[in-house]
Design a protein around this motif. Sequence first.
Motif, short mmCIF file in Angstrom:
data_model
loop_
_atom_site.label_atom_id
_atom_site.label_comp_id
_atom_site.label_asym_id
_atom_site.label_seq_id
_atom_site.Cartn_x
_atom_site.Cartn_y
_atom_site.Cartn_z
N THR A 25 -21.66 13.55 19.27
CA THR A 25 -22.97 14.13 19.55
C THR A 25 -22.92 15.65 19.49
O THR A 25 -23.78 16.29 18.85
CB THR A 25 -23.46 13.67 20.94
OG1 THR A 25 -23.60 12.24 20.93
CG2 THR A 25 -24.79 14.30 21.31
N PHE A 26 -21.92 16.23 20.10
CA PHE A 26 -21.79 17.69 20.07
C PHE A 26 -21.43 18.19 18.67
O PHE A 26 -21.98 19.19 18.19
CB PHE A 26 -20.76 18.15 21.10
CG PHE A 26 -21.29 18.22 22.50
CD1 PHE A 26 -21.78 19.40 23.01
CD2 PHE A 26 -21.34 17.09 23.29
CE1 PHE A 26 -22.31 19.47 24.29
CE2 PHE A 26 -21.87 17.13 24.58
CZ PHE A 26 -22.35 18.34 25.08
N ALA A 27 -20.50 17.52 18.03
CA ALA A 27 -20.05 17.96 16.71
C ALA A 27 -21.18 17.90 15.68
O ALA A 27 -21.27 18.73 14.77
CB ALA A 27 -18.87 17.11 16.24
N ALA A 28 -22.05 16.90 15.82
CA ALA A 28 -23.16 16.76 14.88
C ALA A 28 -24.21 17.84 15.05
O ALA A 28 -24.83 18.26 14.07
CB ALA A 28 -23.80 15.38 15.05
N LEU A 29 -24.41 18.29 16.28
CA LEU A 29 -25.53 19.18 16.57
C LEU A 29 -25.17 20.65 16.65
O LEU A 29 -26.06 21.52 16.59
CB LEU A 29 -26.20 18.75 17.89
CG LEU A 29 -26.77 17.32 17.91
CD1 LEU A 29 -27.31 16.99 19.29
CD2 LEU A 29 -27.85 17.15 16.86
N LEU A 30 -23.88 20.95 16.82
CA LEU A 30 -23.47 22.35 16.99
C LEU A 30 -22.88 22.93 15.71
O LEU A 30 -22.26 22.22 14.91
CB LEU A 30 -22.42 22.45 18.10
CG LEU A 30 -22.92 22.15 19.52
CD1 LEU A 30 -21.74 22.06 20.48
CD2 LEU A 30 -23.92 23.19 19.99
N ASN A 31 -23.07 24.23 15.55
CA ASN A 31 -22.46 24.99 14.45
C ASN A 31 -21.57 26.07 15.04
O ASN A 31 -21.70 26.43 16.22
CB ASN A 31 -23.54 25.63 13.57
CG ASN A 31 -24.40 24.60 12.89
OD1 ASN A 31 -23.90 23.66 12.28
ND2 ASN A 31 -25.72 24.77 12.99
N ASN A 37 -15.28 28.21 17.40
CA ASN A 37 -16.05 29.34 17.94
C ASN A 37 -17.31 28.86 18.66
O ASN A 37 -18.38 29.46 18.56
CB ASN A 37 -16.42 30.33 16.82
CG ASN A 37 -16.96 31.65 17.37
OD1 ASN A 37 -16.62 32.05 18.48
ND2 ASN A 37 -17.83 32.30 16.60
N ILE A 38 -17.17 27.76 19.40
CA ILE A 38 -18.25 27.25 20.24
C ILE A 38 -17.81 27.38 21.70
O ILE A 38 -16.80 26.80 22.09
CB ILE A 38 -18.57 25.78 19.90
CG1 ILE A 38 -19.05 25.64 18.45
CG2 ILE A 38 -19.61 25.23 20.88
CD1 ILE A 38 -19.12 24.22 17.95
N GLU A 39 -18.53 28.16 22.45
CA GLU A 39 -18.16 28.44 23.84
C GLU A 39 -19.08 27.72 24.81
O GLU A 39 -20.23 27.39 24.48
CB GLU A 39 -18.20 29.95 24.11
CG GLU A 39 -17.26 30.76 23.21
CD GLU A 39 -15.79 30.41 23.41
OE1 GLU A 39 -15.44 30.02 24.56
OE2 GLU A 39 -15.00 30.55 22.47
#
Length: 388
Positions: free
Chosen positions: A90-96, A123-125
Amino acid sequence: MSKYFETEAIRNQTDRSQFKEHSTPLYLTSSFVFDDAEEMRASFAEEKHRNLYSRFTNPNTTEFTDKIVQMEGAEAGYAFATGMSAIFSTFAALLNAGDHVVSCRSVFGSTHSMFTKFLPKWNIETSYFKVDEVDMVESLIQPNTKILYIETPTNPAVDILDLELIGKIAKKHNLIFIVDNCFATPYVQQPIQFGADLVIHSATKLIDGQGRVLGGVTVGNKELMREIYLFARNTGPAMSPFNAWVLSKSLETLAIRVEKHAENALKVAEFLETQNNVELVKYPFLKSHPQYEIAKKQMGLGGNVVAFEIKGGIEAGRKFLDRIKMCSLSANLGDTRTIVTHPSSTTHGRLSEEDRLEVGITKGLVRVSVGLENVADIITDLEQALNG
């Protein structure tokens, strides 16, 4: 078909085949066949919606997902191999790269590891707030914040977060509001009613309810789920048809199981409050719970997990576990069998002591997943283990 949860859980099934089976069969196939080249082309182009390959969809996984979608009041969903694959996907699909997440500090240990060890590689904090610091959520939101994430009740300290309040904050700042609803199940709580965009479950827990199979599911907004589906379709974390079949059958008894779990858990919590060597007891439907009023507002029942602190710290906790006779010592929860867990040495053992204390996991904290045995037997075992 029906406005009643139990009826939908039982009667929402795949269409019967030519064999007119009463119970949905297992579709143990990796792929599906086509009548001709044009049907195959149109199917892969998504002009025609049908099963192509079980990594994408399968009748069993579709039935299971459709049930959760309906129970949660969602628009679409996807079933995963495990709860953590549902969370990560879910996070990997929605975050850049460069995006930012705001999360409650009280999250499952592996979710914390995802936030602190793996997402930073891209680089996702993540910025954390404590369960009693909801008033500082807005101060943590940055221009690049994309997701607001919580668990409620939290694992393992059984704290409650106000879904309605946090949902309003997410909407105000145009954030994707994601809720891990694993401890409650859709029978007890439907976060979408309070503003959640997506809801995640580890189906391994109460949804299965018997400690048999692993599974996860994400449901919610159809546009967001489209992104999650495309990510999962191409990266392969799909639930197996067999596990989906087991879990779909489990949903047929979810309501009656959770009712009894909650009845037993409340009695266990009330018993623990009478014990002199117990420092603190937390259960959502105990009036002594700090967020009791919030729990009553958004939950139909208190769930099956009780957390308590034994006087004497780590040594008292170890002695308690070693004296347990009937209950199981395990890291799982939501089973028919009562399970006793020491979070600081198991589920959250990889966290630093400072991190554990930040979320209320003291050395003597014990999590009890209250099962379906006769509650007198559960209490007798806990009592003898407490009193030696």
